[in-house]
Design a protein around this motif. Sequence first.
Motif, PDB file in Angstrom:
ATOM      1  N   LYS A   1      -3.046  -4.295 -10.412  1.00 51.84           N
ATOM      2  CA  LYS A   1      -2.786  -5.718 -10.721  1.00 51.84           C
ATOM      3  C   LYS A   1      -2.401  -5.886 -12.193  1.00 51.84           C
ATOM      4  O   LYS A   1      -1.440  -6.580 -12.527  1.00 51.84           O
ATOM      5  CB  LYS A   1      -4.042  -6.527 -10.372  1.00 51.84           C
ATOM      6  CG  LYS A   1      -3.882  -8.030 -10.498  1.00 51.84           C
ATOM      7  CD  LYS A   1      -5.114  -8.693  -9.869  1.00 51.84           C
ATOM      8  CE  LYS A   1      -5.429 -10.063 -10.443  1.00 51.84           C
ATOM      9  NZ  LYS A   1      -4.429 -11.069 -10.265  1.00 51.84           N
TER      10      LYS A   1
ATOM     11  N   ARG B   1       1.058  -4.426 -12.865  1.00 50.14           N
ATOM     12  CA  ARG B   1       2.138  -5.277 -12.364  1.00 50.14           C
ATOM     13  C   ARG B   1       2.268  -6.540 -13.189  1.00 50.14           C
ATOM     14  O   ARG B   1       3.353  -6.878 -13.659  1.00 50.14           O
ATOM     15  CB  ARG B   1       1.857  -5.667 -10.911  1.00 50.14           C
ATOM     16  CG  ARG B   1       2.062  -4.522  -9.950  1.00 50.14           C
ATOM     17  CD  ARG B   1       1.677  -4.889  -8.529  1.00 50.14           C
ATOM     18  NE  ARG B   1       2.476  -6.012  -8.027  1.00 50.14           N
ATOM     19  CZ  ARG B   1       2.364  -6.485  -6.789  1.00 50.14           C
ATOM     20  NH1 ARG B   1       1.520  -5.941  -5.948  1.00 50.14           N
ATOM     21  NH2 ARG B   1       3.106  -7.484  -6.386  1.00 50.14           N
TER      22      ARG B   1
ATOM     23  N   GLU C   1      -4.086  -4.242   4.792  1.00 51.78           N
ATOM     24  CA  GLU C   1      -4.438  -5.663   4.842  1.00 51.78           C
ATOM     25  C   GLU C   1      -4.119  -6.387   3.541  1.00 51.78           C
ATOM     26  O   GLU C   1      -4.109  -7.609   3.492  1.00 51.78           O
ATOM     27  CB  GLU C   1      -5.941  -5.833   5.151  1.00 51.78           C
ATOM     28  CG  GLU C   1      -6.394  -5.241   6.475  1.00 51.78           C
ATOM     29  CD  GLU C   1      -5.588  -5.782   7.645  1.00 51.78           C
ATOM     30  OE1 GLU C   1      -5.341  -6.999   7.669  1.00 51.78           O
ATOM     31  OE2 GLU C   1      -5.173  -4.985   8.518  1.00 51.78           O
ATOM     32  N   LEU C   2      -3.908  -5.616   2.479  1.00 52.42           N
ATOM     33  CA  LEU C   2      -3.631  -6.243   1.179  1.00 52.42           C
ATOM     34  C   LEU C   2      -2.136  -6.442   1.022  1.00 52.42           C
ATOM     35  O   LEU C   2      -1.341  -5.875   1.757  1.00 52.42           O
ATOM     36  CB  LEU C   2      -4.092  -5.320   0.044  1.00 52.42           C
ATOM     37  CG  LEU C   2      -5.569  -5.022  -0.085  1.00 52.42           C
ATOM     38  CD1 LEU C   2      -5.785  -4.032  -1.209  1.00 52.42           C
ATOM     39  CD2 LEU C   2      -6.324  -6.317  -0.359  1.00 52.42           C
ATOM     40  N   ASP C   3      -1.770  -7.217   0.027  1.00 55.33           N
ATOM     41  CA  ASP C   3      -0.350  -7.347  -0.278  1.00 55.33           C
ATOM     42  C   ASP C   3       0.020  -6.183  -1.205  1.00 55.33           C
ATOM     43  O   ASP C   3       0.326  -6.349  -2.371  1.00 55.33           O
ATOM     44  CB  ASP C   3      -0.107  -8.697  -0.966  1.00 55.33           C
ATOM     45  CG  ASP C   3       1.362  -8.886  -1.286  1.00 55.33           C
ATOM     46  OD1 ASP C   3       2.192  -8.313  -0.575  1.00 55.33           O
ATOM     47  OD2 ASP C   3       1.654  -9.587  -2.269  1.00 55.33           O
ATOM     48  N   PHE C   4      -0.029  -4.978  -0.623  1.00 54.19           N
ATOM     49  CA  PHE C   4       0.149  -3.761  -1.414  1.00 54.19           C
ATOM     50  C   PHE C   4       1.602  -3.335  -1.302  1.00 54.19           C
ATOM     51  O   PHE C   4       2.015  -2.788  -0.291  1.00 54.19           O
ATOM     52  CB  PHE C   4      -0.775  -2.682  -0.840  1.00 54.19           C
ATOM     53  CG  PHE C   4      -0.700  -1.356  -1.527  1.00 54.19           C
ATOM     54  CD1 PHE C   4      -1.233  -1.191  -2.793  1.00 54.19           C
ATOM     55  CD2 PHE C   4      -0.114  -0.263  -0.912  1.00 54.19           C
ATOM     56  CE1 PHE C   4      -1.181   0.041  -3.429  1.00 54.19           C
ATOM     57  CE2 PHE C   4      -0.045   0.974  -1.542  1.00 54.19           C
ATOM     58  CZ  PHE C   4      -0.587   1.126  -2.806  1.00 54.19           C
ATOM     59  N   GLN C   5       2.377  -3.619  -2.322  1.00 54.55           N
ATOM     60  CA  GLN C   5       3.814  -3.349  -2.188  1.00 54.55           C
ATOM     61  C   GLN C   5       4.230  -2.031  -2.815  1.00 54.55           C
ATOM     62  O   GLN C   5       5.407  -1.737  -2.937  1.00 54.55           O
ATOM     63  CB  GLN C   5       4.600  -4.487  -2.820  1.00 54.55           C
ATOM     64  CG  GLN C   5       4.399  -5.796  -2.092  1.00 54.55           C
ATOM     65  CD  GLN C   5       5.037  -6.933  -2.845  1.00 54.55           C
ATOM     66  OE1 GLN C   5       6.087  -6.784  -3.445  1.00 54.55           O
ATOM     67  NE2 GLN C   5       4.376  -8.074  -2.830  1.00 54.55           N
TER      68      GLN C   5
ATOM     69  N   TYR D   1       0.007   1.513   9.698  1.00 49.50           N
ATOM     70  CA  TYR D   1       0.251   1.061   8.318  1.00 49.50           C
ATOM     71  C   TYR D   1       1.718   0.657   8.126  1.00 49.50           C
ATOM     72  O   TYR D   1       2.026  -0.402   7.579  1.00 49.50           O
ATOM     73  CB  TYR D   1      -0.130   2.183   7.338  1.00 49.50           C
ATOM     74  CG  TYR D   1       0.158   1.851   5.891  1.00 49.50           C
ATOM     75  CD1 TYR D   1      -0.794   1.211   5.103  1.00 49.50           C
ATOM     76  CD2 TYR D   1       1.383   2.161   5.321  1.00 49.50           C
ATOM     77  CE1 TYR D   1      -0.528   0.890   3.778  1.00 49.50           C
ATOM     78  CE2 TYR D   1       1.668   1.842   4.000  1.00 49.50           C
ATOM     79  CZ  TYR D   1       0.708   1.210   3.235  1.00 49.50           C
ATOM     80  OH  TYR D   1       0.988   0.888   1.938  1.00 49.50           O
TER      81      TYR D   1
ATOM     82  N   THR E   1       2.441  -2.594   9.986  1.00 50.90           N
ATOM     83  CA  THR E   1       1.898  -3.795   9.344  1.00 50.90           C
ATOM     84  C   THR E   1       2.648  -4.142   8.064  1.00 50.90           C
ATOM     85  O   THR E   1       2.929  -5.293   7.799  1.00 50.90           O
ATOM     86  CB  THR E   1       0.397  -3.580   8.988  1.00 50.90           C
ATOM     87  OG1 THR E   1      -0.251  -3.077  10.134  1.00 50.90           O
ATOM     88  CG2 THR E   1      -0.264  -4.863   8.524  1.00 50.90           C
ATOM     89  N   THR E   2       2.941  -3.121   7.263  1.00 51.43           N
ATOM     90  CA  THR E   2       3.505  -3.399   5.936  1.00 51.43           C
ATOM     91  C   THR E   2       5.034  -3.384   5.929  1.00 51.43           C
ATOM     92  O   THR E   2       5.649  -3.898   5.003  1.00 51.43           O
ATOM     93  CB  THR E   2       3.042  -2.347   4.902  1.00 51.43           C
ATOM     94  OG1 THR E   2       3.526  -1.053   5.341  1.00 51.43           O
ATOM     95  CG2 THR E   2       1.532  -2.294   4.788  1.00 51.43           C
TER      96      THR E   2
ATOM     97  N   ARG F   1       6.598  -0.861   5.300  1.00 47.96           N
ATOM     98  CA  ARG F   1       6.952   0.092   4.240  1.00 47.96           C
ATOM     99  C   ARG F   1       6.925   1.528   4.769  1.00 47.96           C
ATOM    100  O   ARG F   1       6.059   1.898   5.545  1.00 47.96           O
ATOM    101  CB  ARG F   1       5.955  -0.013   3.079  1.00 47.96           C
ATOM    102  CG  ARG F   1       5.797  -1.408   2.514  1.00 47.96           C
ATOM    103  CD  ARG F   1       6.676  -1.684   1.343  1.00 47.96           C
ATOM    104  NE  ARG F   1       6.490  -0.759   0.258  1.00 47.96           N
ATOM    105  CZ  ARG F   1       7.481  -0.303  -0.502  1.00 47.96           C
ATOM    106  NH1 ARG F   1       8.701  -0.686  -0.285  1.00 47.96           N
ATOM    107  NH2 ARG F   1       7.234   0.526  -1.488  1.00 47.96           N
TER     108      ARG F   1
END
Length: 343
Positions: free
Chosen positions: A176, A179, A205-209, A246, A249-250, A252
């Motif tokens: 965090k 970024r 589940e996180l906004d892990f980009q 994963y 969901t993402t 990615r």
Amino acid sequence: MDEKVTLVGKSLEELELFMLENGQSKFRAKQVYNWLYLKSVRDIDSMTDLPLSSREMLKDKTQLCSIKIKDKQVSKDGTIKYLFEHKDGTYAEAVLMRFDNRANLTACISTQVGCPMGCSFCATAKLGFTRNLQSDEIIQQIFLIQADTGLKVTNIVYMGQGEPLLNFDNLIASIKIFREQFQIGARRITVSTCGLIPQINKLAELDFQSTLAISLHAPNQEKRQSIMPVAKKYKFNDLLSTLKDYTNTTGRRVTIEYVLMKGVNDSVEDAKQLAIAISKLKSNVNLIVYNQNEKSEYKKPTKETIQKFKYILEASGKKVTIRLERGADIDAACGQLSAKMKQ
Ligand code: SAH
């Protein structure tokens, strides 16, 4: 007692609170913040747009970092390895890599002192585990690299000592700050894990980009568990299906890391099995040629074997890269970080 407040690692809001509590106006915090995160200032005296009284207060009550550079080695290829000393006398390392053909400056940072995962081929595993790093200790690695070199780090890989997903909250807190404050884009950050299933689910589940890289290193359960103890707990097939979830969901793609070791996991059969195992997984493959260290029982494969392995995966439709070896002459390459002090 030298219980000074450590500045690097604090968010703008925390800095504002600190400045207000110490009789300063709130907007001074933004100046301090710029010095810390955008200019990587070397000392408080250099914060030249602050009034002398503010600088005196900061010098009296704060320090920039709680960790310090204990040693620094420069490789023939320009790679720099840093040894950091923490307040409790423990050490961790980070590596700065430059690639001639790219403007990127990539820092490889640590999340733990030592590592508990016990992979049989890794020098860090031989250290055993001491403790998790705090988020500000992780953040200060990037700050000190920037302050030391005067250069801006553009990419971060969590591939130094330790298993990042075992230090989950501090990992996320440090990303965090990178970024939002160091202004390093999420896509320029990669987290590598040996494959901890519950934590990978948590990440989804996180906004892990950022990019998730998996140290797979074997084409099946049997081989994987013979070199990576973590595979006894989290099985090969379960890991792959977790990764499929994963990516669903993402949205990615994940990176599959695979360290090639002679006679262990580098055969044509291994390559074919791997290609089949990951054929339905949205992924790229990053082959790592095994780096030998003084205690290694493994060897690196020949160039021919490496090319054949790569070709088989490519023929199956995967994008495959071979990781460039950096800093091997100063033990800064993958799996060589053992935080040893020079005698
Ligand atoms: N614990 C995390 C982060 C470490 S990343 C993880 O396992 O992914 C360091 C990478 O270097 C991992 O992929 C690791 O398996 C790999 N590595 C370890 N020893 C190595 C060696 N001797 N040569 C090449 N790569 C190695």
